[in-house]
Enzyme design. Structure first.
Site, PDB file in Angstrom:
ATOM      1  N   SER A  23      35.498  33.897  49.261  1.00 39.19           N
ATOM      2  CA  SER A  23      36.030  32.734  48.566  1.00 39.19           C
ATOM      3  C   SER A  23      37.263  32.245  49.314  1.00 39.19           C
ATOM      4  CB  SER A  23      36.396  33.133  47.143  1.00 39.19           C
ATOM      5  OG  SER A  23      37.031  32.065  46.498  1.00 39.19           O
ATOM      6  N   HIS A  31      38.191  24.053  49.552  1.00 38.34           N
ATOM      7  CA  HIS A  31      37.668  25.241  48.901  1.00 38.34           C
ATOM      8  C   HIS A  31      36.263  25.486  49.428  1.00 38.34           C
ATOM      9  CE1 HIS A  31      34.916  26.582  45.576  1.00 38.34           C
ATOM     10  NE2 HIS A  31      35.707  27.622  45.676  1.00 38.34           N
ATOM     11  N   GLY A  74      37.522  41.734  36.339  1.00 41.52           N
ATOM     12  CA  GLY A  74      37.884  41.625  37.750  1.00 41.52           C
ATOM     13  C   GLY A  74      39.390  41.671  37.919  1.00 41.52           C
ATOM     14  N   GLU A  98      44.743  38.800  39.777  1.00 37.60           N
ATOM     15  CA  GLU A  98      45.482  38.196  40.894  1.00 37.60           C
ATOM     16  C   GLU A  98      44.535  37.582  41.928  1.00 37.60           C
ATOM     17  OE1 GLU A  98      48.645  37.552  41.634  1.00 37.60           O
ATOM     18  OE2 GLU A  98      49.237  38.272  39.666  1.00 37.60           O
TER      19      GLU A  98
END
Lengths: 304, 304
Positions: free
Chosen positions: A96, A110, A263, A266
């Protein structure tokens, strides 16, 4: 396929970090996190903060294993889709990429490429690829939008000429902020639950996309990064970053899935912009560049 | 009761605006918005931005009429509650107060008092009051927390000694950010669907609460507004504001309801902080004031 997609994701992580480090001069900081008492979940975050060109970039590789809850199914699949009952074990891997440049005339970008398997047997009960790349400018330069979309159209066309029109449309749909009636940015491509042909063919498509991303984005950064900007432009960028945060926190299925999958918060919320502003009633004046962008976010255009 | 609660809400709006204008020197800007083709929805926003003491304040009065959708029912009532099927028309009125001071040592404050009716007949099919007030500091001063909670305990105790313990607990529960495992602030009181006694009695309780809010908050602003602060403190405040935005956009039922009610987005999202920051992995160092706050947000305390 798990090993192949992990390798592609790690390579992509390396290449994106190296390319942006070269432009910026600053280096990414690496953080590795493994879920305690779980043999199969690892996050490798590479973060660049407070660079001259890049204000915040996160390029994260992850392997996540766990069991799908109902909330995660909704987040992963959208409310309209259903999974057959059965083994709730899942495996996901991918990379990602979120890049927030400092300058208001350099768009944020992105990209994400991921592979998902359901079930815990030797053969997955279901599997699919997902991914895409999209651009979020505060100021719209048509040549940048055309270039970014054209490179992604070419990547798609090399595999299937139906891909770009479908995935461009899905991108405009996915990045919609319902309460604002606008999209987060000017789109790109978005695909999900892609499993309609041989997995090796789809992996090759994902590889082409990942290669295209840097070719699509870097020239834009190079072209705009040294252009002088005004304080008013910086303020508009801060407000657009507020909308970015609104999308990510209210509408992004990937983030909702991550937060519900136990998950690492951060890592999941690293996509949020480094800063943001919310002002009252800030509709831009008619005829300005700011209004032109707002109009395109409400009415997506064909760029390629 | 509609007229009485509208009057109380408007008075509260006036008094809060006047009090904060007196401290700041700047004036609120008023915006009136009525929904087109709807005889019954009006928003009166009073906004102070960029003052010396107050960076952003919104004090909004509203009357909203419409029909409850399923999404709005979930947002209004929480997933665990159900409304009897029936007439979906609703009426809501109330005042919403959000104050974001400039200084990191002056806490943000929020208060809201509202009245809700279901049905369109001469007598409502159901009705209730809701409301509360809570404090969100970036730096925790125990005497401020004790003062704010004590004034709200006294307001509750004047009507029912069971109120404060219940509503303090509900406040800690409501302002929880699941993915962070912490609360938005140090709480106060929160009540909803209150209809267990005569409506006039409950209106009197709401009036006592609304009176208590300024007495609870203003001395804190006066005490802290001129204290010198450092750049590091300002940065920590920006990061705390990021958490504030995370709560409002992912967990606040009131905001979710507003966005789903075809309400006015600008009015509903005015609660968002004027600015915010998101940095990677910013856990404060052990033993610091920042860590002390973070600990209290994870483990709410009894303050009164």
């Amino acid at each position: 396929m798990q090993r192949e997609m992990e390798a592609l994701s790690r390579e992509t992580q390396d290449r994106v970090c190296e390319a942006l480090e070269r432009i910026d001069g600053a280096r990414c900081q690496k953080t590795v996190w493994e879920r305690p008492d779980d043999g199969g979940t690892i996050y490798v975050d590479r973060i660049l903060e407070d660079g001259d060109v890049i204000e915040k970039m996160s390029v994260n590789f992850a392997i996540v294993r766990g069991e799908l809850s109902e909330a995660m199914k909704r987040a992963a699949l959208g409310a309209e889709r259903r999974l057959a009952a059965g083994d709730p074990r899942f495996y996901a891997t991918g990379v990602s990429i979120v890049i927030h440049p400092r300058s208001p005339v350099v768009p944020s970008a992105h990209a994400n490429y991921r592979y998902f398997e359901l079930g815990s047997g030797p053969e997955p009960a279901a599997w699919w690829f997902g991914g895409g790349a999209d651009l979020t400018p505060s100021y719209l330069f048509d040549e940048d939008a055309r270039h970014f979309h054209r490179l992604h159209r070419e990547a798609c066309d090399a595999h299937d000429r139906s891909f770009y029109p479908r995935f461009k449309k899905q991108c405009d749909e996915y990045f919609y902020i319902p309460h604002r009636g606008e999209r987060r940015g000017i789109g790109g491509i978005f695909f999900d639950q892609l499993n309609d042909r041989d997995p090796e063919e789809l992996l090759a498509f994902v590889r082409t996309c990942a290669d295209a991303f840097l070719l699509a984005y870097l020239p834009i950064v190079q072209r705009r990064k040294d252009v002088p900007v005004s304080e008013d432009q910086r303020r508009w960028q801060q407000r657009r970053r507020g909308r970015y945060a609104e999308f990510n926190l209210t509408a992004d299925r990937g983030i909702a899935f991550g937060l519900k999958s136990n998950g690492r918060v951060e890592s999941i919320l690293m996509a949020l912009p480094p800063s943001a502003r919310w002002e009252y009633d800030g509709e831009p004046a008619v005829g300005t560049e700011e209004a032109r962008l707002a109009d395109v976010l409400r009415h997506p255009r064909d760029w390629a």
